[in-house]
Design an enzyme around this catalytic site. Structure first.
Site, PDB file in Angstrom:
ATOM      1  N   TYR A 131       0.859  -1.189   0.000  1.00 47.30           N
ATOM      2  CA  TYR A 131       0.000   0.000   0.000  1.00 47.30           C
ATOM      3  C   TYR A 131       0.892   1.235   0.000  1.00 47.30           C
ATOM      4  O   TYR A 131       1.833   1.316   0.796  1.00 47.30           O
ATOM      5  CB  TYR A 131      -0.897  -0.012   1.245  1.00 47.30           C
ATOM      6  CG  TYR A 131      -1.902   1.118   1.297  1.00 47.30           C
ATOM      7  CD1 TYR A 131      -3.172   0.955   0.732  1.00 47.30           C
ATOM      8  CD2 TYR A 131      -1.588   2.340   1.886  1.00 47.30           C
ATOM      9  CE1 TYR A 131      -4.106   1.991   0.766  1.00 47.30           C
ATOM     10  CE2 TYR A 131      -2.515   3.381   1.918  1.00 47.30           C
ATOM     11  CZ  TYR A 131      -3.766   3.201   1.366  1.00 47.30           C
ATOM     12  OH  TYR A 131      -4.689   4.218   1.400  1.00 47.30           O
ATOM     13  N   PHE A 147      -5.692   9.424  -3.091  1.00 48.79           N
ATOM     14  CA  PHE A 147      -4.508   8.875  -3.774  1.00 48.79           C
ATOM     15  C   PHE A 147      -4.185   7.550  -3.106  1.00 48.79           C
ATOM     16  O   PHE A 147      -4.049   7.498  -1.875  1.00 48.79           O
ATOM     17  CB  PHE A 147      -3.302   9.810  -3.621  1.00 48.79           C
ATOM     18  CG  PHE A 147      -1.999   9.205  -4.102  1.00 48.79           C
ATOM     19  CD1 PHE A 147      -1.458   9.560  -5.327  1.00 48.79           C
ATOM     20  CD2 PHE A 147      -1.320   8.253  -3.331  1.00 48.79           C
ATOM     21  CE1 PHE A 147      -0.264   8.983  -5.775  1.00 48.79           C
ATOM     22  CE2 PHE A 147      -0.131   7.678  -3.780  1.00 48.79           C
ATOM     23  CZ  PHE A 147       0.392   8.048  -5.005  1.00 48.79           C
ATOM     24  N   GLU A 148      -4.087   6.499  -3.894  1.00 50.36           N
ATOM     25  CA  GLU A 148      -3.624   5.216  -3.349  1.00 50.36           C
ATOM     26  C   GLU A 148      -2.940   4.474  -4.478  1.00 50.36           C
ATOM     27  O   GLU A 148      -3.433   4.497  -5.598  1.00 50.36           O
ATOM     28  CB  GLU A 148      -4.801   4.333  -2.894  1.00 50.36           C
ATOM     29  CG  GLU A 148      -5.528   4.792  -1.666  1.00 50.36           C
ATOM     30  CD  GLU A 148      -6.686   3.860  -1.251  1.00 50.36           C
ATOM     31  OE1 GLU A 148      -6.859   3.649  -0.048  1.00 50.36           O
ATOM     32  OE2 GLU A 148      -7.393   3.360  -2.134  1.00 50.36           O
ATOM     33  N   ILE A 149      -1.812   3.855  -4.185  1.00 46.58           N
ATOM     34  CA  ILE A 149      -1.259   2.869  -5.114  1.00 46.58           C
ATOM     35  C   ILE A 149      -1.185   1.599  -4.283  1.00 46.58           C
ATOM     36  O   ILE A 149      -0.483   1.572  -3.266  1.00 46.58           O
ATOM     37  CB  ILE A 149       0.140   3.252  -5.631  1.00 46.58           C
ATOM     38  CG1 ILE A 149       0.093   4.613  -6.352  1.00 46.58           C
ATOM     39  CG2 ILE A 149       0.668   2.173  -6.579  1.00 46.58           C
ATOM     40  CD1 ILE A 149       1.422   5.046  -6.956  1.00 46.58           C
ATOM     41  N   HIS A 191     -10.356   2.440   5.309  1.00 46.19           N
ATOM     42  CA  HIS A 191      -9.202   1.737   4.715  1.00 46.19           C
ATOM     43  C   HIS A 191      -8.055   1.625   5.720  1.00 46.19           C
ATOM     44  O   HIS A 191      -7.465   0.566   5.888  1.00 46.19           O
ATOM     45  CB  HIS A 191      -8.689   2.492   3.479  1.00 46.19           C
ATOM     46  CG  HIS A 191      -9.493   2.228   2.250  1.00 46.19           C
ATOM     47  ND1 HIS A 191      -9.079   2.601   0.995  1.00 46.19           N
ATOM     48  CD2 HIS A 191     -10.679   1.616   2.071  1.00 46.19           C
ATOM     49  CE1 HIS A 191      -9.989   2.237   0.104  1.00 46.19           C
ATOM     50  NE2 HIS A 191     -10.971   1.650   0.732  1.00 46.19           N
TER      51      HIS A 191
END
Ligand SMILES: Nc1nc2c(ncn2[C@@H]2O[C@H](COP(=O)(O)OP(=O)(O)OP(=O)(O)O)[C@@H](O)[C@H]2O)c(=O)[nH]1
Ligand SMILES: *[C@@H]1O[C@H](CO)[C@@H](O)[C@H](O)[C@H]1NC(C)=O
Ligand SMILES: *[C@@H]1O[C@H](CO)[C@@H](O)[C@H](O)[C@H]1NC(C)=O
Ligand SMILES: *[C@@H]1O[C@H](CO)[C@@H](O)[C@H](O)[C@H]1NC(C)=O
Ligand SMILES: *[C@@H]1O[C@H](CO)[C@@H](O)[C@H](O)[C@H]1NC(C)=O
Ligand SMILES: [Mg+2]
Length: 527
Positions: free
Chosen positions: A237, A355-357, A392
C-alpha cells in the site's frame, strides 16, 4: 519514543539573563548583539534546513523513497529485470466532471504514463456517455475501460426497510453541520470505496491499482514504475498524505472496529500502531492502571499508592502525609480519556485515500471483507459519515505491517486544499544526463518556463518538481506524519508494543525513596 532528529531549540532565555546581570554592563550588550546577528544570519541561511521535516533525509531500512531524484527511464524500461505490472489507474467519476477528469489525465500522462502506458478504468453509478468515452480516448494512448456499478453496491437498497431511518439520520448529520453529512451521494461514494470497489469485475482483472480523482495535480515527474518497485520491495500500500479525520464523522468507527477484532480474535498488524494511542503504560499495576494514562502520570500515582498503603498499615495517628494522600484520592475521579477502549484510542490519523497505489488483494480477502460487512451491519455508512479513508486505514491495520506500506514522498500531489510537494533530488535540474524526453509530442515542454524546475538539495527526493508556493504538509498539520516517521525509524517496528514500565520496578524505587524521607516508618517493612 524519541523524535528521529533532535530539534534545534533556543534554550531558556531567563536563566541566561540572570547570568548577564552579574556581568559588566557592556558584555551583555555585546553578547545580545552577537545573538541577534547570528539569529539573522542563521535565518537567512535557511535555518529551515535544521528545523523542518521536509528538508530532512527520512529514509530508513523500514521505508524510504525508491530513487532520490530522476531515473533514466529509457534504461529503466530496457533493464531485462524490469517487468511491467498487472495494474490499472482507477477513477470513480460522473459524466459532468469530464473537464476535471481530462485535467487529471493530462497531468498524469505528462508526468508519468506517457512512458509506462498503464491502462485506465473508469467507474460510474450511471452509464458513461459516448461523448465522455470519446473525449477520454482522445487524451490517453493506453487502454481504457468504462464500467457501471451494480446498484446494490451503490444504493443503500439492501436496507430498504430502514429507508425512513436512513433519511432521518442523514438529515440530522446535515443539521449538525457534519462535513458532507447530509449529502447522500457522498455517503454512497464512501461506502462504495470502503467495501465494493475491489469487487468490481473491471478491477478484479488487475493485481494493482492507482486511484485517481478528477482535478488532482501532480507536480513532479515519476520516472520509474511505482508498481514494479512496490512489488520488488514487498510493499502493498502506498500513500502521499496522512492527516487526521474530523472526529464527528466517525464517533463510533473505532469502537466498532475493536468489537470486530474481539469477536473474531484478530491479531492486528503492526500498522495498528500508526493509528492508535496505547494507554497501557505500566504493566502489572492492577486496579491502579485506570489512574495512569500517560507516562507523566506514573510517578505521582505510584507515590500516592505507596503512601496510602503505608498509612493503612501504620495507622492514622502516626502518619499525617498518608492521610492527606488518602483524602486527595478519595476526592479524585478516575481520569476519563474520551473514547479510550481497552486501553486504546483511535488517533484519527488516516492515509488520504483519494490517492492510493495498492494491491487489490489487501482489500479483496476474507478478513477485510468480513470487516467491511461488520461495519455495514452496524449502519455507520449512514448513521454516521464514515469516510473510506479512515475505514481503509483501520481495516488495513488489521492485516498489514508498517514495512508493507510505502510513503511516496517523491510524488508531488494536490487534491483540493491539501498538497504534498517534495524537494528535488540532486539530479533533478536540467542536467544533461537526465533530460526530460517526451514520448508524445503532446507533452513536449517547449518554453523556458516549462523547462525550469525547482532547485535541488542533497536530501531531496523528487524528480523535476515544480512546487506551488504553499506550506508543505510535512511541515504543517504534521502530527500523523511524525508518528509515521517515528515508526519507520524504529529498529523493529513490527515488534509488539510493550508497556514502558513494570509496576514492581517503579514501586520499589518509590518505596526506597519514601523510607529515606520517613525513617520513623522503617521498622517492619511493608509486605
Ligand atoms: N459516479 C459518481 N462518482 C462520484 C459520486 N460522488 C462522488 N464521486 C466520485 O468520487 C470521488 C470522490 O468524490 P469527491 O466529491 O471528490 O469527494 P472528496 O474527494 O472526498 O471530497 P472533496 O474534498 O470535496 O473533493 C470523485 O472521483 C468523484 O468524482 C457520484 O455520485 N457518482
Ligand atoms: C455531495 O457530494 C458529491 C460527491 O459525492 C459532491 O460532488 C457534491 O459537490 C456534494 N454536494 C454538496 C452540496 O456538497
Ligand atoms: C492480472 O491479475 C488478475 C487478478 O489477480 C488476474 O485474474 C489476471 O489473469 C492477471 N492478468 C495478467 C495478464 O496476468
Ligand atoms: C496500590 O497498587 C496495588 C497494585 O495495583 C493495588 O493492589 C493496591 O490496591 C493499591 N493501593 C491503593 C491504596 O491504591
Ligand atoms: C497550515 O494548515 C492549516 C490547516 O489546513 C491552514 O489553515 C494553514 O493556512 C496552513 N499554514 C500555512 C502557513 O500554510
Ligand atoms: Mg475529490
Amino acid at each position: 519514543m524519541t523524535r528521529y532528529i533532535p530539534r534545534f531549540r533556543i534554550c531558556s532565555l531567563r536563566g541566561f539573563s540572570y547570568f548577564l546581570e552579574d556581568l559588566n554592563p557592556v558584555i551583555p550588550i555585546i553578547l545580545i548583539a552577537i545573538l541577534i546577528t547570528s539569529y539573522i544570519v542563521l535565518d537567512t541561511l535557511n535555518a529551515e534546513l535544521l528545523l523542518t521535516n521536509s528538508f530532512q533525509d527520512i529514509n530508513t531500512k523500514v521505508d524510504g523513497t525508491f530513487f532520490q531524484g530522476c531515473v533514466n527511464t529509457e534504461e529503466y524500461l530496457n533493464d531485462p529485470d524490469y517487468k511491467r505490472q498487472n495494474a490499472t489507474f482507477l477513477m470513480l467519476t460522473r459524466n459532468n466532471e469530464l473537464e476535471d477528469v481530462i485535467s487529471t489525465l493530462e497531468n498524469i500522462e505528462s508526468h508519468f504514463n506517457q512512458w509506462f502506458h498503464y491502462p485506465y478504468t473508469f467507474l460510474n453509478d450511471e452509464p458513461f456517455t459516448e461523448e465522455f468515452q470519446n473525449s477520454i480516448r482522445e487524451v490517453v494512448a493506453s487502454d481504457v475501460s468504462f464500467g457501471i456499478i451494480d446498484p446494490n453496491q451503490w444504493e443503500f437498497s439492501d436496507i430498504e426497510e430502514n429507508k425512513i431511518e436512513i433519511d432521518e439520520y442523514i438529515k440530522s448529520q446535515g443539521d449538525r453541520s457534519i462535513l458532507y453529512g447530509d449529502n447522500f451521494s457522498y455517503h454512497k461514494m464512501c461506502r462504495f470505496f470502503s467495501g465494493f470497489f475491489y469487487k468490481h469485475e473491471l478491477v478484479q482483472k488487475f493485481e494493482w491499482y492507482w486511484r485517481l480523482e478528477p482535478s488532482v495535480e501532480f507536480f513532479c515527474d515519476l520516472t520509474y514504475d511505482p508498481f514494479y518497485e512496490m512489488q520488488k520491495n514487498n510493499k502493498k500500500y502506498g500513500f502521499t498524505i496522512i492527516i487526521p479525520e474530523l472526529y464527528f464523522t466517525i464517533p463510533n468507527l473505532f469502537r466498532t472496529t475493536l468489537t470486530f477484532i474481539k469477536k473474531n480474535s484478530i491479531e492486528v498488524g503492526s500498522l495498528w500502531k500508526l493509528f492508535t494511542t496505547d494507554f497501557n503504560v505500566v504493566s502489572g499495576s492492577g486496579e491502579l492502571d485506570k489512574w495512569m494514562n500517560y507516562p507523566h502520570d506514573i510517578m505521582g500515582r505510584i507515590t500516592e499508592n505507596v503512601t496510602i498503603e503505608y498509612l493503612l498499615d501504620k495507622g492514622i495517628d502516626k502518619f499525617k502525609t498518608g492521610l492527606e494522600f488518602l483524602i486527595k484520592r478519595s476526592k479524585g475521579k478516575i481520569p476519563i480519556v474520551e473514547d479510550k477502549f481497552d486501553n486504546f484510542e483511535y488517533n484519527l490519523c488516516h492515509f488520504w485515500s483519494n490517492f492510493e497505489i495498492a494491491r487489490v488483494d489487501i482489500f479483496d480477502n476474507e478478513i477485510y471483507d468480513k470487516y467491511f460487512n461488520f461495519l455495514e451491519s452496524n449502519g455507520g455508512f449512514w448513521k454516521e459519515r464514515w469516510g473510506d479513508a479512515p475505514v481503509h486505514s483501520l481495516g488495513l491495520s488489521l492485516l498489514l505491517d508498517v514495512n508493507e506500506v510505502h510513503y511516496f514522498r517523491d510524488i508531488g500531489y494536490k487534491h483540493t486544499t491539501l498538497q504534498h510537494c517534495p524537494k528535488n533530488g540532486k539530479n533533478s535540474e536540467n542536467k544533461k544526463e537526465f533530460p526530460y524526453i517526451a514520448m508524445d509530442t503532446r507533452w513536449e515542454r517547449k518554453s523556458r518556463k516549462d523547462k525550469r524546475y525547482d532547485n535541488s538539495i542533497d536530501t531531496g527526493t523528487g524528480c523535476r518538481c515544480k512546487c506551488p508556493k504553499m506550506k508543505e504538509i510535512e511541515d504543517n498539520l504534521s502530527h500523523c506524519q511524525n508518528i509515521w516517521f517515528d515508526l519507520t525509524h524504529m529498529e523493529e517496528p513490527n515488534e509488539k508494543r510493550k508497556p514502558i514500565h513494570e509496576f514492581n520496578d517503579i514501586q520499589s524505587v518509590v518505596k526506597e525513596d519514601f523510607l529515606r524521607k520517613n525513617p520513623s516508618l522503617k521498622t517492619n517493612n511493608l509486605k
